[in-house]
Design a protein around this motif. Structure first.
Motif, short mmCIF file in Angstrom:
data_model
loop_
_atom_site.label_atom_id
_atom_site.label_comp_id
_atom_site.label_asym_id
_atom_site.label_seq_id
_atom_site.Cartn_x
_atom_site.Cartn_y
_atom_site.Cartn_z
N ALA B 32 7.78 3.29 1.89
CA ALA B 32 7.62 3.80 3.25
C ALA B 32 6.49 4.82 3.32
O ALA B 32 5.71 4.86 4.27
N MET B 33 6.43 5.57 2.27
CA MET B 33 5.42 6.61 2.24
C MET B 33 4.03 6.03 2.31
O MET B 33 3.14 6.57 2.96
N ARG B 35 3.06 3.06 3.43
CA ARG B 35 2.66 2.09 4.44
C ARG B 35 2.42 2.72 5.80
O ARG B 35 1.84 2.13 6.67
N GLY B 36 2.93 3.89 5.99
CA GLY B 36 2.78 4.50 7.31
C GLY B 36 1.38 5.04 7.52
O GLY B 36 0.46 4.75 6.77
N ALA B 37 1.28 5.79 8.58
CA ALA B 37 -0.02 6.38 8.90
C ALA B 37 -0.12 7.79 8.36
O ALA B 37 -0.94 8.58 8.79
N PHE B 38 0.74 8.09 7.42
CA PHE B 38 0.79 9.47 6.95
C PHE B 38 -0.26 9.77 5.90
O PHE B 38 -1.01 8.90 5.47
N GLU B 40 -0.02 10.49 2.75
CA GLU B 40 0.11 9.86 1.43
C GLU B 40 -0.53 8.49 1.37
O GLU B 40 -1.11 8.11 0.36
N GLN B 42 -3.05 7.54 2.92
CA GLN B 42 -4.51 7.61 2.84
C GLN B 42 -5.00 8.09 1.50
O GLN B 42 -5.99 7.61 0.98
#
Lengths: 836, 107
Positions: B32-33, B35-38, B40, B42
């Motif tokens: 989850a970390m 795949r999001g736009a957060f 991590e 990047q």
């Protein structure tokens, strides 16, 4: 100094009940959520947020968190989203008016509709993205939720979207009392755009797909039951209903304005369109339902009306061989109705109509007009060398009729075969329906058996001489096709036997083709049917051998008598050959049969000699001579007429005549007369004992037509009467040396009505015997049967030969009861028992 | 920007471990970390505020052990020293390693 054997106690940064507590964590989460909604997620650390929700869950305040999230989202909608939506909808006012009959142009509507949908789509997509992130963030919470079986965060937030946005009712809309729910607006817009698409406008299909996709992801309630997707419960029914209305109207319009061919093509197009639409604009899920609607409304609803259309309906299509139309129609029907009943019944009735038309045409056609190539039969009477077209005699007309009927039927069959192959995909159901119709109308026509046999007769006699193998093959196949359709096969057998007999005895056709045809008949109809014909072939071959052997035999006897007559003989086994050929035909007034005919002495000697020869190898046989079918070659000398010095009559003339056996017998009588003497009709009859009708025919052929006037007749009238006198015609002249006096029984004519009745009567007699035999056979096997069972059995057993009538079977049963082959059994239903 | 084959996991006490991305993705949390736009996603770098170095080390070892033996059956359990087993349990729970990984969305 912890020992290595015990787990180390957990040390972690202390959870300050206040600082790291619920509120702080929540604050973090809340600000993060705001950032996410504002698309600023990239500056956040996922781990932080995850850990925050983790901590909250650990202190068992997960439910509070959950509720807080819900609150937050709801508030967010109200404050940030709804105003936008409201604005969006109102600015596209025409869209609202949609729900109550719009009057703006389609272009405006489309533009406005698309704007609205785009807006909605954007909101949905944004919401979706944000919610995914938030759900991830709260993943730990969810995992524990899953254990306690609460709705997931994601599902809940989606539900929030549904409830607060889609179900948001616009208030104070002009012209209505109730608030419009956005969902309804959206759906109405979508349906309107789809209809525009159907009418040919260009709409943004991706947009539609996205909106319907959105609906597919939303559920009625938070439990997300599979069957309760908003798409299925709200959108799809409305879509189907709107489509029904649309297509129903379209169908009416088509019925009014266009023809069957266009209707077919239009329907086909629409079906493809809708299928495509299910991929591009709405969900594939709906494909079955929507195609069912199109099929129902466009195709089925008015199909009968379309097919009945003058000039373009089924009748016209069939008559004009509109293969493309028929092909489309077939595929359409095959989709809808597995049994293809409509098509079947329509085709069948058309076939029947056309078949009966053939019969009508036949009755109305005037065959009396002279035709150059037309009938068989009497054409042989035509004057040789001069092609004088004559009016055809009634019998010849009938024969021509027979040929025409068969030709027409074959043409019809060919037409439907082509249709079957090109349009109906050789579909078995259709094929059997058509075959049945053909069989029906052919058998309804009472002279079909006779006509088919005549057709074959004609083809074999005239048509095949000199034709190539392929052509012959085609004719044979056609013949077999027709025979297959006949149900009264025994009647056909009778006619065929008669015609075949004549053909064989007069050498009118080629043996190998005849044999080939019989072989095929055997394959189709069984041994039993063709046994007689094969017997006839065998007789012919045996006879040839016999003749040759006899010739050798005579030669070997050293009887080199130049005056002896050459004999070519056909020995016919009685049962195989038709009765009238055998001379056992209709006897009139109890006259003596052919066996009593008095032959000239030289001939008698010949007959005895042959009989002796024949009995050398066989014993216990009786030969009976049949003069009515034989022929003889006679050399004749006409001495020069005294007193004539020039011209043909001044010379001796030698001619060779080919006459019938009767003719030969009559002519031989005149050998013993001195010149000037004559014989009267009665005298001739006494001396030869030829039956009167045959004698009349013979004398007519020898004395009436100028070409063959070997005998002079007094008086010189055209017809022969019992009081006429005949004498040797010394003045006879002919250009040819070899003259063939026509034999009046070599042609197969269509039967006159009495003859036909006679044939049918005989046939019925035979049938009665056959039914008897069948009944006895069945009862012997089964011992006891009810009346209905017995009847069914009889019919099925005799099916290959003919179709017995129930009344006939009943009569035969009663006959057998009287003759004590069967007895009645006691009981309710009539039943019988076999008596040994 | 294409994802690199490796990611970095950092414990709160500063230990950094470079791990095969594919191996680490058996953890739902890490998945989850990333795949999001957060952040991590990047940087490709996950910092864990509550996991110690030795514990994280064991976790990483587990990732690789699982990944190496992913197609085999009857794999013997990995060796886990008793003294960190409690913390390891907590970390495993945090990372979502308590259920069989569903390899559906390894993005």
């Amino acid at each position: 100094m912890a020992s290595r054997n015990r787990p180390r106690p957990i040390r972690r940064p202390l959870i300050n009940k206040e600082a790291g507590g619920f509120d702080q964590c929540w604050a973090t989460l809340q600000s993060a959520m705001t950032d996410i909604h504002n698309k600023n997620a990239s500056k956040l650390s996922f781990e932080n947020l995850y850990r925050a929700s983790y901590k909250i869950t650990l202190v068992k305040r997960g439910e509070d968190l959950f509720n807080k999230v819900k609150e937050f989202e709801t508030e967010w909608f109200h404050n940030h989203i709804i105003p936008g939506v409201d604005e969006l909808v109102r600015s596209n006012l025409p869209s609202i008016a949609l729900i109550q009959m719009s009057t703006s142009s389609s272009h405006e509507r489309r533009e406005a509709g698309e704007r609205l949908l785009r807006g909605i789509r954007k909101i949905w997509e944004d919401h979706n993205t944000s919610m995914n992130l938030i759900a991830d963030m709260l993943m730990y919470l969810e995992r524990s939720c899953a254990e306690t079986k609460q709705a997931s965060v994601y599902a809940t937030t989606i539900g929030l979207f549904r409830d607060h946005i889609l179900r948001y009712g616009l208030k104070d809309v002009e012209g209505s009392d109730q608030p419009f729910v956005i969902l309804d607006v959206v759906i109405a817009v979508v349906l309107d755009l789809i209809n525009m698409d159907r009418d040919g406008d260009i709409v943004d299909r991706n947009l539609l797909r996205d909106i319907t996709g959105m609906l597919e992801q939303l559920y009625q309630t938070d439990e997300e039951k599979e069957k309760e997707k908003l798409y299925t419960t709200i959108f799809e029914p409305r879509f189907i209903a709107a489509s029904e209305v649309f297509y129903r109207a379209e169908c009416e319009k088509l019925l009014r304005e266009s023809d069957a061919g266009s209707w077919l093509r239009h329907t086909r197009r629409r079906l493809l369109e809708e299928e495509e639409r299910c991929v591009t604009s709405v969900s594939n899920f709906t494909k079955e339902n929507i195609t069912a609607v199109v099929e129902r409304e466009l195709a089925l609803a008015k199909m009968d009306d379309f097919l009945a259309m003058e000039g373009s309906g089924l009748k016209a299509m069939v008559d004009n061989d509109r293969e493309e139309d028929l092909g489309i129609l077939y595929h359409l029907i095959a989709r809808i109705d597995k049994s293809k009943n409509t098509l079947k019944t329509n085709l069948q009735s058309r076939v029947m109509e056309l078949g009966l038309e053939i019969e009508q045409t036949l009755k109305n056609t005037d065959f009396s007009a002279p035709t150059a190539a037309g009938a068989s039969g009497e054409a042989e009477d035509a004057v040789e060398g001069v092609d004088k077209p004559k009016a055809l005699s009634p019998a010849a007309q009938q024969t021509a009729a027979a040929i025409k009927w068969v030709d027409d039927v074959l043409k019809l069959k060919g037409k439907f075969d082509t249709l079957l192959e090109n349009c109906f995909n050789n579909d078995l159901v259709i094929q059997s329906a058509i075959t049945k119709s053909f069989a029906d109308f052919i058998n309804m026509f009472e002279r079909s058996s006779e006509f088919v046999s005549l057709f074959i007769d004609d083809s074999l006699k005239r048509g095949l001489k000199g034709k190539s193998d392929e052509d012959a093959e085609i004719v044979l196949q056609k013949a077999i096709v027709l025979v297959r359709y006949l149900s009264d096969r025994d009647l056909f057998e009778r006619y065929y036997q008669k015609h075949l007999g004549r053909r064989l005895l007069h050498g009118k056709s080629e043996m190998h083709i005849e044999k080939e045809l019989v072989r095929r008949m055997r394959a189709e109809l069984g041994n039993h049917f063709t046994a007689k014909f094969e017997g006839m072939f065998k007789d012919m071959e045996l006879s040839k051998d016999l003749s040759n052997n006899y010739k050798d035999h005579i030669r070997n006897l050293g009887d080199d008598d130049k005056k002896s007559t050459e004999l070519a003989i056909h020995v016919l086994t009685t049962n195989f050959w038709p009765t009238d050929v055998m001379g056992r035909g209709v006897l009139q007034d109890g006259e003596g049969s052919r066996a009593d005919c008095i032959f000239p002495p030289s001939i008698k000697r010949l007959q005895e000699s042959f009989y002796k020869f024949y009995c050398q190898d066989r014993s216990g046989r009786i030969l009976t001579w049949v003069p009515s079918t034989g022929s003889a070659d006679i050399k004749c000398l006409f001495p020069k007429v005294p007193g004539k010095e020039s011209g043909p009559l001044s010379k001796d003339r030698r001619y060779e005549f080919n006459v019938s056996t009767y003719g030969m017998i009559v002519l031989m009588l005149f050998n013993n007369l001195s010149s000037g003497e004559s014989l009267s009709f009665e005298e001739i009859q006494l001396k030869t004992n030829i039956p009167v009708s045959d004698l009349t025919k013979t004398l007519t052929s020898l004395s009436v037509p100028p070409k063959f006037r070997v005998l002079a007749k007094e008086p010189l009238a055209k017809s022969v009467k019992a009081t006429d006198k005949f004498s040797f015609n010394a003045h006879f002249v002919s250009k040819q040396i070899k003259i063939r006096v026509p034999v009046l029984s070599s042609t197969s004519k269509v039967e006159g009505s009495e003859e036909r009745k006679e044939t049918e009567r005989k046939n019925d007699q035979t049938r009665a015997h056959v039914v008897d035999a069948a009944i006895v056979r069945i009862m012997k096997q089964r011992k006891e049967l009810t009346h209905t069972q017995l009847t069914t059995e009889v019919i099925s057993q005799l099916f290959g030969r003919f179709k017995p009538e129930i009344s006939l079977i009943k009569k035969r049963i009663e006959d057998l009861l009287a003759r004590e082959y069967l007895e009645r059994m006691e009981g309710d239903a009539p039943a019988y028992r076999y008596l040994a | 920007m294409s994802d690199s084959k490796y990611i970095t996991l950092v414990s709160y006490d500063g230990f950094e471990f470079v791990v095969l991305r594919e191996a680490a993705l058996i953890s739902e949390t890490i998945r989850a970390m990333l795949r999001g736009a957060f952040k991590e996603a990047q940087t490709g770098r996950c910092e864990f505020g509550e996991i110690r170095g030795p514990v994280l080390e064991k976790v990483v070892e587990y990732f690789h052990y699982y990944h190496a033996n992913r197609d085999q059956t009857d794999v013997p359990d990995m060796d886990i020293p008793v003294d960190i087993c409690l913390e390891l349990l907590m970390a495993a729970d945090f990372l979502g390693l308590d259920s069989r990984p569903q390899m559906r969305d390894l993005s």
